[in-house]
Design a protein around this motif. Structure first.
Motif, PDB file in Angstrom:
ATOM      1  N   LEU A 128      51.351 -30.610  -1.722  1.00  0.00           N
ATOM      2  CA  LEU A 128      50.585 -29.187  -1.305  1.00  0.00           C
ATOM      3  C   LEU A 128      51.500 -27.995  -1.898  1.00  0.00           C
ATOM      4  N   ILE A 129      50.644 -27.223  -2.719  1.00  0.00           N
ATOM      5  CA  ILE A 129      51.447 -26.060  -3.259  1.00  0.00           C
ATOM      6  C   ILE A 129      51.200 -24.808  -2.455  1.00  0.00           C
ATOM      7  N   TYR A 164      52.458 -36.837 -10.019  1.00  0.00           N
ATOM      8  CA  TYR A 164      52.140 -36.615  -8.825  1.00  0.00           C
ATOM      9  C   TYR A 164      50.745 -36.116  -8.484  1.00  0.00           C
ATOM     10  N   ASP A 165      50.262 -36.430  -7.297  1.00  0.00           N
ATOM     11  CA  ASP A 165      48.892 -35.958  -6.796  1.00  0.00           C
ATOM     12  C   ASP A 165      49.085 -34.490  -6.238  1.00  0.00           C
ATOM     13  N   VAL A 166      48.339 -33.348  -6.896  1.00  0.00           N
ATOM     14  CA  VAL A 166      48.389 -32.019  -6.161  1.00  0.00           C
ATOM     15  C   VAL A 166      47.079 -32.235  -4.990  1.00  0.00           C
ATOM     16  N   LEU A 218      52.599 -25.077 -11.462  1.00  0.00           N
ATOM     17  CA  LEU A 218      53.176 -26.096 -10.671  1.00  0.00           C
ATOM     18  C   LEU A 218      51.935 -27.225 -10.597  1.00  0.00           C
ATOM     19  N   GLU A 219      50.730 -26.990 -10.448  1.00  0.00           N
ATOM     20  CA  GLU A 219      49.783 -27.905 -10.588  1.00  0.00           C
ATOM     21  C   GLU A 219      49.783 -28.807 -11.929  1.00  0.00           C
ATOM     22  N   GLU A 220      49.834 -28.038 -12.990  1.00  0.00           N
ATOM     23  CA  GLU A 220      49.888 -28.741 -14.547  1.00  0.00           C
ATOM     24  C   GLU A 220      51.289 -29.516 -14.516  1.00  0.00           C
ATOM     25  N   ARG A 221      52.484 -29.193 -14.015  1.00  0.00           N
ATOM     26  CA  ARG A 221      53.646 -29.818 -14.326  1.00  0.00           C
ATOM     27  C   ARG A 221      53.924 -30.902 -13.492  1.00  0.00           C
ATOM     28  N   ALA A 238      47.879 -28.282   5.350  1.00  0.00           N
ATOM     29  CA  ALA A 238      48.744 -29.628   5.725  1.00  0.00           C
ATOM     30  C   ALA A 238      48.188 -30.436   6.701  1.00  0.00           C
ATOM     31  N   ARG A 239      47.588 -29.841   7.721  1.00  0.00           N
ATOM     32  CA  ARG A 239      46.647 -30.480   9.071  1.00  0.00           C
ATOM     33  C   ARG A 239      45.852 -31.515   8.474  1.00  0.00           C
ATOM     34  N   ARG A 240      44.848 -30.871   7.492  1.00  0.00           N
ATOM     35  CA  ARG A 240      43.632 -31.443   7.158  1.00  0.00           C
ATOM     36  C   ARG A 240      43.985 -32.566   5.990  1.00  0.00           C
ATOM     37  N   LEU A 241      45.081 -32.104   5.013  1.00  0.00           N
ATOM     38  CA  LEU A 241      45.337 -32.995   3.722  1.00  0.00           C
ATOM     39  C   LEU A 241      46.278 -33.952   3.929  1.00  0.00           C
ATOM     40  N   GLY A 242      47.277 -33.966   4.964  1.00  0.00           N
ATOM     41  CA  GLY A 242      48.301 -34.661   5.059  1.00  0.00           C
ATOM     42  C   GLY A 242      49.365 -34.957   3.910  1.00  0.00           C
ATOM     43  N   PRO A 243      49.712 -33.911   3.262  1.00  0.00           N
ATOM     44  CA  PRO A 243      50.452 -34.083   1.941  1.00  0.00           C
ATOM     45  C   PRO A 243      51.882 -34.848   2.421  1.00  0.00           C
ATOM     46  N   ASP A 244      52.531 -35.289   1.298  1.00  0.00           N
ATOM     47  CA  ASP A 244      53.774 -35.949   1.435  1.00  0.00           C
ATOM     48  C   ASP A 244      55.016 -35.018   1.305  1.00  0.00           C
ATOM     49  N   VAL A 245      54.803 -34.014   0.618  1.00  0.00           N
ATOM     50  CA  VAL A 245      55.666 -32.931   0.243  1.00  0.00           C
ATOM     51  C   VAL A 245      54.774 -31.304   0.007  1.00  0.00           C
ATOM     52  N   ILE A 246      55.629 -30.534   0.594  1.00  0.00           N
ATOM     53  CA  ILE A 246      55.101 -29.075   0.632  1.00  0.00           C
ATOM     54  C   ILE A 246      55.824 -28.265  -0.303  1.00  0.00           C
TER      55      ILE A 246
END
Length: 450
Positions: free
Chosen positions: A5-6, A26-28, A17-20, A42-50
Motif C-alpha cells: 500500500l502506497i 510486487y502487487d500494488v 512507486l507504483e511503476e517501480r 489498510a483495514r480493508r485491503l490488508g497489505p503486507d507492507v505500507i
C-alpha cells in the motif's frame, strides 16, 4: 506476491512507486493520500507492507497513522519522506517503523526496505507462534540418540541457533529437514561453491526453482541437473554412473560434487540403494562428495537410522529457528558447532568488513551484498554500512563500477584483488592470534565459504 500500500499526497511520487514496484514483482494493493485514508485502506485491503509518507494534508500525519496501523493491524510500515532532521526521526522511531528512506530514493533502497520489512514481520510471526505453541511435533531426545553417525546435532529449542559447518565438499553428508526448514538458501550456496571448485556438479531434485539461477553453468555443462519424478527414482542411478564413469581413469583428477534432494520419500528402498551406491563408489576411490537431503516429515526414526548408516556427518533441521552456515576461511571452525543466532549477529555486525570483502569475488551490487548476508547468516545489515565500505574501496581504487541493466555492480580492480586478499589474510591472522590458534593460511580464497 507481496501486496504493497502506497501512502503519499504527491501524485507523481505514487505513480513512480507504483511503476517501480510492479516492475520489481510486487502487487500494488492500493494508494492513499492522507493518514486517515491509509488507515481505512489498510483495514480493508490488508497489505503486507505500507510505504508511508510522513507529512501529508489532514489532521493525521504519517506517524500518527503508522501508530494506529502497527498497533491495531500489525502491518509493517516503512517511512518514505523528504524530512531527515533529528526531531522528525525521533518521532518516527517512537512507532518502531520497519524502515526509513529519505527522498530522493532509488529502486534498490525500496526493494531492500520492503524485503527487510517482510522478513522481520515473518520472523516476528514465527516467534509469536513459538511462544503460543505448547506442544512441538519433534522426536524426543531419547529417540534422536538412537540415530547412528559420528556427528549428529538435533536442534529442538525455540531459540534461533546456527549450525556452523566446514566445507561441504570434504565428504558425503546427510541433511534431514522438515517442511518448516529454510533449505533453498542452503542448496543455492552449495551449488555455487561446487561450481567454483570445478570438476563435475550434479543437482538432482524432486521440486526446485534453483536451476533458474544457473543457466550459463547448465548450458556449459558445469552443472548437470536431473529431475526426480515421483515413483521414478530408478532414473537416478544411471545418471550417477554416467557422471562417475571416467573419474577412475588413470590420471583423472576430477571429482563429482552432488546435491540430491529427496523431497518425496515414498520410494524409501530406492533412496537407500542410491545412498549405498554413492558410498560404494567413494570406497572404491571415486572422488565424490556433497549432500544428500531428505524431508523427514513422513518417515519414522527406524528409517532415519537406516538412512544414516555409513554417513559420518548428519544435520537435522526442525524449523526456521535453525540456520546452516558453511565455514568461510576467515572464520575457522572445528568440524561442527552450534551457536545461538545472537552470537552470529554480533560477529557479523561488528566484523562487517571481512564479511563484505569475502563477497567481492565477483561483480555484485550493494543490494545483493545486503541480501546475501541475510541469506547466509540471517543477519539484517543497514544498507548505509555496506555502502560506506564500498565507497571507501571505490575511493581508494580497489573497486570499479560496471552498469548491468539498471544495476550498478562493484568489481574489484587488479589492485583491489590484491588488497582484498591481503586484508582477509590479515583478519584471519588476527582471529587466530586472539583464539590462540595457528592454522595454515589458505592458498585460494574460494576454498570454503561460510
Amino acid at each position: 506476491m507481496s501486496k504493497i500500500l502506497i501512502v503519499d499526497d504527491e501524485a507523481i511520487i505514487t505513480m513512480q512507486l507504483e511503476e517501480r514496484l510492479s516492475a520489481m514483482g510486487y502487487d500494488v494493493a492500493g494508494m492513499a493520500a492522507s493518514g486517515e485514508e491509509s488507515i481505512e485502506k489498510a483495514r480493508r485491503l490488508g497489505p503486507d507492507v505500507i510505504l508511508m509518507d510522513i507529512v501529508m494534508p489532514g489532521k493525521m500525519n504519517g506517524i500518527d497513522a503508522a501508530k494506529i496501523i502497527t498497533t491495531e493491524l500489525h502491518i509493517p510500515v516503512v517511512f518514505i519522506t523528504a524530512y531527515a532532521d533529528d526531531a522528525i526521526i525521533a518521532k518516527a522511531k517512537s512507532v518502531r517503523p520497519y524502515g526509513y528512506i529519505v527522498k530522493p530514493f532509488n529502486e534498490l533502497e525500496i526493494k531492500a526496505a520492503i524485503e527487510v520489512a517482510l522478513f522481520r514481520r515473518s520472523a516476528e510471526q514465527e516467534e509469536e507462534r513459538s511462544i503460543k505453541s505448547i506442544h512441538r511435533t519433534i522426536p524426543s531426545s531419547s529417540d534422536s540418540d538412537q540415530i547412528d553417525g559420528d556427528d549428529l546435532t538435533y536442534l529442538d529449542q525455540p531459540e534461533i541457533k546456527t549450525v556452523l559447518l566446514e566445507d561441504i565438499f570434504t565428504d558425503i553428508m546427510l541433511f534431514l529437514y522438515t517442511d518448516q526448514a529454510e533449505k533453498d538458501p542452503i542448496f543455492k550456496f552449495a551449488l555455487e561453491e561446487g561450481i567454483k571448485k570445478g570438476g563435475r556438479n550434479l543437482f538432482a531434485y524432486s521440486h526446485s526453482t534453483l536451476q533458474k539461477y544457473f543457466p550459463k553453468e547448465i548450458q556449459s555443462h558445469k552443472l548437470y541437473i536431473h529431475r526426480i519424478k515421483t515413483n521414478e527414482l530408478y532414473t537416478l542411478p544411471p545418471v550417477l554412473e554416467k557422471c562417475t564413469d571416467s573419474l577412475l581413469y588413470e590420471g583423472s583428477k576430477e571429482s563429482l560434487h552432488i546435491l540430491i534432494d529427496f523431497s518425496e520419500t515414498e520410494d524409501f528402498d530406492d533412496i537407500i540403494a542410491i545412498k549405498n551406491l554413492l558410498l560404494d563408489k567413494k570406497k572404491s576411490g571415486t572422488l565424490i562428495s556433497g549432500m544428500i537431503a531428505l524431508n523427514i516429515g513422513k518417515i519414522d526414526h527406524t528409517l532415519i537410522k537406516i538412512l544414516a548408516e555409513g554417513i559420518s556427518r548428519i544435520i537435522v533441521s526442525t524449523g526456521k529457528e535453525t540456520t546452516l552456515s558453511f565455514a568461510h576461511h576467515t572464520y575457522p571452525v572445528d568440524s561442527l558447532s552450534v551457536v545461538p543466532q545472537s552470537t552470529i549477529d554480533d560477529v557479523v555486525k561488528k566484523l562487517l568488513e571481512p564479511v563484505v570483502l569475502s563477497l567481492l569475488d565477483k561483480p555484485v551490487s550493494g543490494f545483493d551484498i545486503v541480501h546475501e548476508i541475510h541469506n547466509r547468516y540471517q543477519v539484517l545489515i543497514p544498507q548505509a554500512r555496506v555502502y560506506t565500505l564500498l565507497h571507501d574501496l571505490l575511493e581508494n581504487g580497489h573497486l570499479e563500477i560496471r552498469i548491468s541493466g539498471k544495476s550498478k555492480l562493484y568489481c574489484p580492480t587488479q589492485k583491489g584483488k590484491i588488497h582484498i586478499s591481503q586484508k582477509l589474510n590479515d583478519f584471519k591472522k588476527v582471529f587466530e592470534h586472539i583464539l590462540g590458534e595457528e592454522r595454515e593460511l589458505p592458498t585460494n580464497n574460494t576454498d570454503s565459504r561460510m
